[in-house]
Design a protein around this motif. Sequence first.
Motif, short mmCIF file in Angstrom:
data_model
loop_
_atom_site.label_atom_id
_atom_site.label_comp_id
_atom_site.label_asym_id
_atom_site.label_seq_id
_atom_site.Cartn_x
_atom_site.Cartn_y
_atom_site.Cartn_z
N TYR A 148 0.75 -1.25 0.09
CA TYR A 148 0.01 -0.20 -0.01
C TYR A 148 0.76 1.31 0.03
N GLU A 149 1.90 1.28 0.89
CA GLU A 149 2.83 2.57 0.71
C GLU A 149 3.59 2.57 -0.44
N ALA A 150 3.86 1.50 -0.90
CA ALA A 150 4.45 1.66 -2.37
C ALA A 150 3.80 1.95 -3.54
N GLY A 151 2.39 1.89 -3.17
CA GLY A 151 1.45 2.14 -4.44
C GLY A 151 1.61 0.90 -5.45
N GLU A 152 1.94 -0.30 -5.02
CA GLU A 152 2.16 -1.52 -5.82
C GLU A 152 1.03 -2.35 -5.85
N ALA A 153 0.63 -3.12 -6.55
CA ALA A 153 -0.63 -3.84 -6.92
C ALA A 153 -0.39 -5.35 -6.57
N VAL A 154 0.58 -6.07 -6.39
CA VAL A 154 0.65 -7.32 -6.15
C VAL A 154 2.35 -7.70 -5.35
N ASP A 171 7.58 -22.43 -3.51
CA ASP A 171 7.90 -23.48 -4.18
C ASP A 171 8.50 -22.43 -5.40
N ALA A 172 9.82 -22.70 -6.01
CA ALA A 172 10.41 -21.71 -6.96
C ALA A 172 9.75 -21.57 -8.20
N ARG A 173 9.37 -22.70 -8.88
CA ARG A 173 8.62 -22.55 -10.08
C ARG A 173 7.40 -21.89 -10.02
N MET A 174 6.57 -22.12 -9.15
CA MET A 174 5.22 -21.44 -8.72
C MET A 174 5.34 -19.93 -8.37
N GLN A 175 6.50 -19.54 -7.66
CA GLN A 175 6.90 -18.14 -7.55
C GLN A 175 7.05 -17.60 -8.86
N ALA A 176 7.76 -18.15 -9.68
CA ALA A 176 8.22 -17.79 -11.01
C ALA A 176 7.23 -17.40 -12.09
N ALA A 177 6.15 -18.62 -11.91
CA ALA A 177 5.15 -18.19 -12.59
C ALA A 177 4.27 -17.15 -12.17
N LEU A 178 4.07 -16.75 -10.75
CA LEU A 178 3.24 -15.74 -10.31
C LEU A 178 4.18 -14.63 -10.73
N GLY A 179 5.44 -14.43 -10.77
CA GLY A 179 6.17 -13.21 -10.99
C GLY A 179 6.00 -12.81 -12.40
N ASP A 180 5.93 -13.94 -13.46
CA ASP A 180 5.99 -13.65 -14.93
C ASP A 180 4.73 -13.14 -15.12
N ALA A 181 3.52 -13.62 -14.46
CA ALA A 181 2.04 -13.16 -14.62
C ALA A 181 2.31 -11.65 -14.01
N ALA A 182 2.84 -11.46 -12.72
CA ALA A 182 2.77 -10.08 -12.19
C ALA A 182 3.34 -9.09 -13.11
N GLU A 183 4.29 -9.36 -13.75
CA GLU A 183 5.12 -8.58 -14.48
C GLU A 183 4.30 -8.31 -15.89
N ASP A 184 3.67 -9.19 -16.16
CA ASP A 184 2.48 -9.09 -17.27
C ASP A 184 1.35 -8.15 -16.97
N VAL A 185 0.78 -8.42 -16.03
CA VAL A 185 -0.42 -7.67 -15.58
C VAL A 185 -0.22 -6.45 -15.15
N ALA A 186 0.90 -6.54 -14.32
CA ALA A 186 0.99 -5.12 -13.66
C ALA A 186 2.54 -4.75 -13.73
N PRO A 187 2.89 -4.42 -14.71
CA PRO A 187 4.48 -4.22 -14.89
C PRO A 187 4.95 -3.26 -13.88
N GLY A 188 6.06 -3.55 -13.14
CA GLY A 188 6.70 -2.60 -12.43
C GLY A 188 5.82 -2.34 -11.13
N ARG A 189 5.06 -2.83 -11.10
CA ARG A 189 4.01 -2.48 -9.89
C ARG A 189 3.62 -3.77 -8.78
N TRP A 190 4.87 -4.61 -8.86
CA TRP A 190 4.58 -5.71 -7.95
C TRP A 190 6.09 -5.82 -7.18
N ARG A 191 6.26 -6.67 -6.41
CA ARG A 191 7.50 -7.08 -5.66
C ARG A 191 7.38 -8.62 -5.04
N ARG A 192 8.58 -9.21 -4.78
CA ARG A 192 8.70 -10.28 -3.90
C ARG A 192 8.83 -9.88 -2.62
#
Lengths: 405, 405
Positions: free
Chosen positions: A188-194, A322-343
């Motif tokens: 919320y503080e960073a204005g990020e979505a995911v 799980d690393a592969r599931m994290q990667a899938a979520l990260g790739d999807a996040a970058e696609d849907v909300a580019p630059g507005r997500w973090r690990r």
Amino acid sequence: MMIQIRPDRFLQDLHTLRQFGAAGVGKGVVRPAYSDPDIAAREWLAERYADAGLKTRFDPVGSVWGLAKGQSLLIGSHSDSQPEGGWLDGALGVVCGLEIARAAMEAGGPAVSAVSFQDEEGRFGVTTGSRVWSGATDLKSADRLTDTQGLSFADARARMRHLAGDFVDYKRFTGFLEAHIEQGPWLYEAGEAVGVVTDIVGIRDMRITFEGEQNHAGTTPMHRRRDPLQAMARFQVLIAERFRNVVTPQTVWTTGHVDVHPGAHSIVPGRCTFSMQWRDGETERLKKMEEIIRDTAGEVAEDGGFSVSTSDLVGIEPVPMDARMQAALGDAAEDVAPGRWRRMQSGALHDAASVARLMPVAMLFVPSINGISHAFAEDTREEDLVTGLQVMAQAVERMSVALAA
Amino acid sequence: MMIQIRPDRFLQDLHTLRQFGAAGVGKGVVRPAYSDPDIAAREWLAERYADAGLKTRFDPVGSVWGLAKGQSLLIGSHSDSQPEGGWLDGALGVVCGLEIARAAMEAGGPAVSAVSFQDEEGRFGVTTGSRVWSGATDLKSADRLTDTQGLSFADARARMRHLAGDFVDYKRFTGFLEAHIEQGPWLYEAGEAVGVVTDIVGIRDMRITFEGEQNHAGTTPMHRRRDPLQAMARFQVLIAERFRNVVTPQTVWTTGHVDVHPGAHSIVPGRCTFSMQWRDGETERLKKMEEIIRDTAGEVAEDGGFSVSTSDLVGIEPVPMDARMQAALGDAAEDVAPGRWRRMQSGALHDAASVARLMPVAMLFVPSINGISHAFAEDTREEDLVTGLQVMAQAVERMSVALAA
């Protein structure tokens, strides 16, 4: 095949779910495990699963399942709430599971099952429904747990006996995915979505007791006192200093409960017992903090002539996602909300930590407005809820490929 | 005329009195105000007064009096005990009064009356019997006081209604003398026999509340927390430092009660309320300490983003002992126990503080073994009890001259 989620239907179901146990204060809900509203909500959910073409099942502890045929990914969370809770804590992940399983069914695949675990909020234990299912707690032990009013878990779950079937065989699931509100302020503080969760932090929890000498508050000079409340105060100030070089910005520690005996204005206390809980993503750091806590308590006790004792240490180990599931979520996040997500880490415990005993798991966070949770005021902007759903839906397609590989 | 006290009779009466409500643990007693053992002890005491030739009277609140004819000195204390009390707290002063009044009667003078005030230990108020008698509290207000079980003072004193006569007219007394155990360690540690009290310290008492923000103990980062328990801890450490240049070795301060809300291991507290009591012989110093307390609480609140509030301040002013009576006690002490007595403050409140509203008062202390009081283990060596009685008896002769002058 391409999953087409429907944001309107998803939000509609979320708002319908919050009517079960609606607090009448904002969007707050009062839907503790096994209460009438909780059971009614689970029956409503079973109907939604059935409408979506899933096979419904209540297990022996009241977790409710919507099962796809054959091997499937499992998505869900919990629909029970805190005694005074928000509308999204748990419910978001449950309705995400419903919507994605439904949309996947409509799309002809991939196979997605859904679940709402029972008693995640710990009326009886902690994440009780998922711990029993995953074997972290056996049912016999769980049955002896009681709530603060003395009701046993056995008697509570008997309230759903007319619905109960067998436990679901975990081997039918390829992995577990849980969406949840962050319950903290970072996104919320960073204005990020995911947030894509890297691990669920480990927890250490114990009680510390300083014993001194109970005395008359008028006639006992300061130099003769052994006041354990003063020992506790000094301990708090000292550990805050000593943790400084050990912790990360994500590390937390809390004293939430304090008992000063006998607790009268005119009596120098004889005993002070307090809780000490700390959380971090690394077992090594949790251990280092425990050393500092024990050393500091011992030092304060020795300096002031106190005796110090500690309860058993309750420990929950950090759970990596799980690393592969994290990667899938990260790739999807970058696609849907580019630059507005973090690990990020999860500072709170979730059902995913139990399920990780059985299969690969991953979690996705959406922002909590002002970081507020476990309160009627808990909320998230609807566009952030939908973004989270979209990221998860896209990740499900990526994962179903990755996990099958 | 020369008062001839009888130590054997005095000790015998003290030991008989401790049979009323004997705890069965050491010499401990359980004889709270208006309990059956308390009322029985007062009836026994009235018989002893009568045997000594004094006129007996129970007043409307259950204080019991042995009245000499005409103008007299009054000697006494209280025979009610703490819920878990010792055999000497109050009882010593009562039996001193009995023995000296009895011996004075046998010697043909001076005229000495005796009293045991009711509820000094504060089952209902604080020094309730002597405060009502002295007018510090009116009977109507006192009747509304309740004990921790909700019993009213009115209902409690009704248990002694069959014994009750009128209040005693204070004008018949020339002064009041109270012997008491020190309840602190000073005399015992110094190996001294007698303390001549210079004044009864003043007391200030209030509750302080820090309010912060209640939060999840896992998801709220440390830099975002406003944890009022940490504010309280910091406050305690700071005032201990800041008082250093203000206080004397006799000054005391105590936080005996702490309430942390909501009090759960996994919740960062939202509120911390705690008691703050301080005692000193000088009003100026009490005021200076209040300033430090308020300034420090405000500073801690401002630094950490807390709101701070305080309850009404309860204040009991310091009560100086009468100079002539002090001198008589000091001269007698130097005669009976040369070099083994001191002038000292009373850190505890006593009935003498109430009676000081009406007449000159003075107090004498005997040592408490290890400074222990308000506990079954409370004790004093019998030779010290007798020395105290001897000093007081000799002082009575000196005073009856001084006060008549």
